[in-house]
Scaffold this active site. Structure first.
Site, mmCIF file in Angstrom:
data_model
loop_
_atom_site.group_PDB
_atom_site.id
_atom_site.type_symbol
_atom_site.label_atom_id
_atom_site.label_comp_id
_atom_site.label_asym_id
_atom_site.label_seq_id
_atom_site.Cartn_x
_atom_site.Cartn_y
_atom_site.Cartn_z
ATOM 1 N N GLU A 1 23.591 54.063 89.591
ATOM 2 C CA GLU A 1 22.618 52.901 89.257
ATOM 3 C C GLU A 1 21.946 52.917 88.014
ATOM 4 O OE1 GLU A 1 22.082 49.858 88.877
ATOM 5 O OE2 GLU A 1 22.952 48.826 90.961
ATOM 6 N N ASP B 1 26.723 42.500 90.878
ATOM 7 C CA ASP B 1 25.567 43.724 90.996
ATOM 8 C C ASP B 1 24.883 43.615 89.795
ATOM 9 O OD1 ASP B 1 24.817 46.282 91.196
ATOM 10 O OD2 ASP B 1 26.217 46.541 92.794
#
Length: 293
Positions: free
Chosen positions: A19, A199
């Site tokens: 991430e 996302d």
């Protein structure tokens, strides 16, 4: 139609939950996190040399303060990190009294204001929030968020975007471009349908929104009106977040994850967790520095 663009593996060290990628043009260095394992990756793109830093806590994003320091968003606070030696000093606590939550998606607005998302460690419904760190002070923008994602901003700084992934909705909200703070209420820009979920996202120089579709192995590109314009294949199903990289910001770095995949699922998705470079022919732009005062 799904596009197949030239794609390479930047890092074959699989992230449990990759991430928070960002790129520093001044040093040609990309940074990203493995949230679950508390690791920070540092990759010099020219040489393809990669260092991995153990942080000792879950972390999900960073903002560049200056050439020497970064602001790291972690499970319990915001830390100033010295790039030279990795020393970290607490700047502000972040839900430190709530062991159920951790940080997730974040991004810096052109004004230097840092939008920061939190969520439940087990994605408990409504356990998280989106905050703004504005000139050293934290303010709650949107409470009751389950999985904050897709935090990003239009090129003129007048519009913010965010998603709550379980709701399958990408929101837009009008902002004061000089502060990065809302001056209106969020409205639905688009509803995601089909495979996967919304996302991480980033906005290019033309205002197009590049979204990683978790579970679908692709990057979807949307207009500011919410129309899907392109879909680019990513060679891992759980693509998590994109960032523009390179001297002209034409390439896309994409993180991914093997989170919640059993042995059979990982065997079927052998590149899960790797970090990729896509020659996307993008018109990206640099990430701004975070301002602390």
């Amino acid at each position: 139609m799904m596009e197949e663009v030239p794609t390479s593996v930047l890092s074959d060290d699989p992230c449990h939950l990759g991430e928070g990628p960002t790129y520093d043009l001044t040093t040609d260095t990309a940074w990203w996190f493995d949230i679950r394992e508390g690791r920070l990756f540092e990759a010099h793109l020219g040489s393809r040399s990669i260092r991995v830093h153990a942080l000792g806590r879950m972390a999900s994003a960073l903002g560049r303060i200056n050439a020497d320091r970064q602001l790291i968003v972690t499970e319990d606070g915001l830390y100033i990190r010295e790039i030279a030696d990795g020393a970290m000093t607490l700047f502000l606590p972040l839900e430190a009294d709530n062991p159920m939550t951790r940080s997730n998606d974040c991004r810096v607005h052109q004004s230097g204001t840092f939008w920061i998302g939190t969520m439940g460690r087990k994605a408990e419904p409504g356990a998280g929030a989106i905050y703004a760190l504005h000139r050293g002070k934290m303010a709650t923008l949107f409470p009751g968020i389950s999985i904050p994602n897709s935090i990003c901003f239009s090129p003129d700084g007048g519009t913010g975007y965010f998603a709550d992934t379980p709701r399958a909705v990408l929101y837009s909200v009008p902002l004061n471009p000089t502060t990065g703070l809302p001056r209106g209420e969020p409205e639905v820009l688009l509803r995601h349908t089909g495979i996967g979920g919304l996302d991480g996202s980033v906005v290019d120089a033309d205002g197009l929104i590049w979204n990683a579709c978790w579970g679908a192995g692709q990057i979807n590109v949307y207009s500011p009106q919410g129309e899907r314009l392109r879909s680019l294949r990513v060679p891992a199903q759980q693509a998590s977040c994109p960032a523009f990289v390179g001297s002209d910001f034409s390439r896309l770095l994409v993180t991914s994850a093997w989170q919640d995949m059993d042995a059979a699922a990982r065997a079927a998705d052998p590149q899960a967790g790797r970090t990729f470079l896509l020659d996307a022919s993008a018109r990206g732009r640099a990430e701004p520095d975070v301002k602390l005062a």
